[in-house]
Design an enzyme around this catalytic site. Structure first.
Site, PDB file in Angstrom:
ATOM      1  N   GLU A 193      43.208  51.270  42.842  1.00  0.00           N
ATOM      2  CA  GLU A 193      43.947  51.074  44.095  1.00  0.00           C
ATOM      3  C   GLU A 193      45.441  50.914  43.789  1.00  0.00           C
ATOM      4  OE1 GLU A 193      42.315  48.129  46.681  1.00  0.00           O
ATOM      5  OE2 GLU A 193      44.141  47.997  47.899  1.00  0.00           O
ATOM      6  N   ALA A 233      34.204  33.151  43.712  1.00  0.00           N
ATOM      7  CA  ALA A 233      34.074  34.569  43.375  1.00  0.00           C
ATOM      8  C   ALA A 233      32.603  35.010  43.329  1.00  0.00           C
ATOM      9  CB  ALA A 233      34.736  34.826  42.023  1.00  0.00           C
TER      10      ALA A 233
END
Ligand SMILES: Cc1cc2nc3c(=O)[nH]c(=O)nc-3n(C[C@H](O)[C@H](O)[C@H](O)COP(=O)(O)OP(=O)(O)OC[C@H]3O[C@@H](n4cnc5c(N)ncnc54)[C@H](O)[C@@H]3O)c2cc1C
Length: 387
Positions: free
Chosen positions: A252, A186
């Protein structure tokens, strides 16, 4: 009829300004875009001109600050726009991504200079936005992306491939997730903004993907082979991309939820109208108890979905929508969409299976809602983490 409370229920957040916006959006979609639906489906992508028209009317970037060419509103305005697009049956313009996602990233993470460079074009429709996270090798495991960007002076050299990119066939501006540090998961991910130009060295659009639904919207593969992007196009911090995406993904997912509930409302409305008009065994379908029960169940499922969605919208506007609740909304509302559309389609009998009836398209279009924006399985993982 107030939007989006088709069945007479009005969300607490709906103000007169939203009604005016809904009217403007409804007129634009129904008069300017929907009449071209058959052609847009056949070509597999929207008309650039429709983005520009939407921009001229002030329908793009509703939540972008006015100083950057936007509407100065908030997520409720984007929700009204997306709801009206769904109610009208318009399916070509990728507004959920363009306005619901891309402008949000640039507003949140762009420098003053980046905002001045990109937001006005996204708001007037001269630029179409897209976001590229998913790769051919996998979409759920974002930490494992392989597209890499290696710094060379004041440029990044990008190599890799993205797939399933909404608006990918026409987009000019792509927020691209890349690995700037391949030794990390990440923490090695960054976001860079690519100003796409067909024919630019190292960049190629692949074919438009042939999908079972969403035929008028372009979903494409994008290829990068030593494609150069100025380091000035880094969005946010190097290595901060994963955390920026995690911060934006609730919106989203809410965007997907807004679409899901609007489709449920439309399906119930269409099926009810059909059940009143179509006769079987000497009476309208709605005169048969099973039809009434199905419609009552779908209407109830839709109302409960609407109220959960509105709660999430209000939380989001207050800046309080957490990852797990957004995941609940995405998972539960899209499951509801697929269930309600399927049951409403049944009421149409054989006609429901023909593309002449909107319910058939709604059925095919619905399926992907459980897949993109993070699959519903991944949503349940996110929910389970906080239990
Ligand atoms: C029409 C369309 C538009 C899209 N638009 C975009 C876009 O604009 N930008 C973008 O970046 N991407 C976009 N996507 C990609 C979408 O987000 C991915 O398809 C999705 O995230 C799943 O990734 P995948 O297809 O690689 O499936 P995989 O990650 O390969 O998953 C396959 C299956 O395994 C399951 N699975 C995976 N991991 C786990 C786990 N840990 N536990 C349980 N089950 C698991 C998944 O739920 C799924 O059912 C779009 C996709 C479509 C179809």
């Amino acid at each position: 009829m107030p939007t989006p409370g088709l069945d007479g229920y009005t969300p607490a957040w709906l103000k007169p300004e939203h009604e005016d916006l809904a009217e403007l959006a409804r007129a634009f979609f129904t008069k300017e875009v929907v009449p071209h639906a058959a052609r847009l489906e056949a070509q597999g992508h929207p008309d650039r001109e429709h983005y520009r028209q939407a921009g001229e009317l002030g329908l793009l970037g509703l939540s972008v600050p006015e100083e950057f060419g936007g509407g100065g509103g908030d997520f409720t305005h984007e929700a009204v726009l997306l709801t009206e697009q769904t109610f009208s049956g318009e399916g070509s313009l990728g507004l959920a991504v363009h306005s619901g996602i891309v402008t949000g990233y640039i507003t949140a993470y762009g420098t003053e200079e980046q905002k001045r460079r990109w937001l006005p074009g996204l708001c007037d429709g001269s630029l179409v936005g897209a976001i590229g996270m998913t790769e051919p090798d996998g979409g759920s495991d974002l930490q494992a992306i392989r597209t890499r960007a290696v710094q060379d002076g004041d440029e990044y050299v990008v190599t890799g491939a993205k797939t399933f990119i909404t608006n990918g066939g026409v987009a000019d501006l792509l927020i691209l997730a890349v690995k700037t540090d391949t030794t990390q998961g990440a923490g090695g991910i960054s976001l860079i903004v690519c100003e796409l130009e067909d024919g630019a060295p190292g960049f190629r659009r692949g074919r438009l993907l042939d999908k079972i639904g969403l035929h008028a919207n372009d979903t494409a593969e994008l290829f990068f082979d030593e494609y150069r992007v100025p380091t000035a196009n880094l969005l946010g911090s190097e290595g901060g991309g994963f955390f920026q995406m995690m911060a934006q993904l609730p919106q989203e997912r809410l965007v997907i939820g807004v679409g899901a509930v609007a489709v449920m409302q439309r399906a119930v409305e269409l099926a009810t109208a059909y059940a009143k008009e179509r006769k079987a065994f000497g009476k309208p379908l709605i005169g048969h108890q099973n039809t009434r029960m199905v419609l009552a169940e779908c209407a109830t499922r839709t109302r409960v979905a609407r109220i959960f969605l509105d709660d999430c919208v209000e939380r989001h506007v207050r800046g309080e929508l957490d990852v797990a609740t957004a995941a609940m909304a995405k998972y539960w509302l899209t499951e509801g969409q697929c269930e309600v559309v399927d049951r409403c389609l049944q009421i149409f009998g054989g006609y429901g299976y023909t593309t002449e009836y909107p319910i058939a398209r709604m059925y095919a279009d619905a399926r992907v809602q459980k897949i993109y924006g993070g699959t519903n399985e991944i949503m349940k993982e996110l929910i389970a983490r906080v239990l």
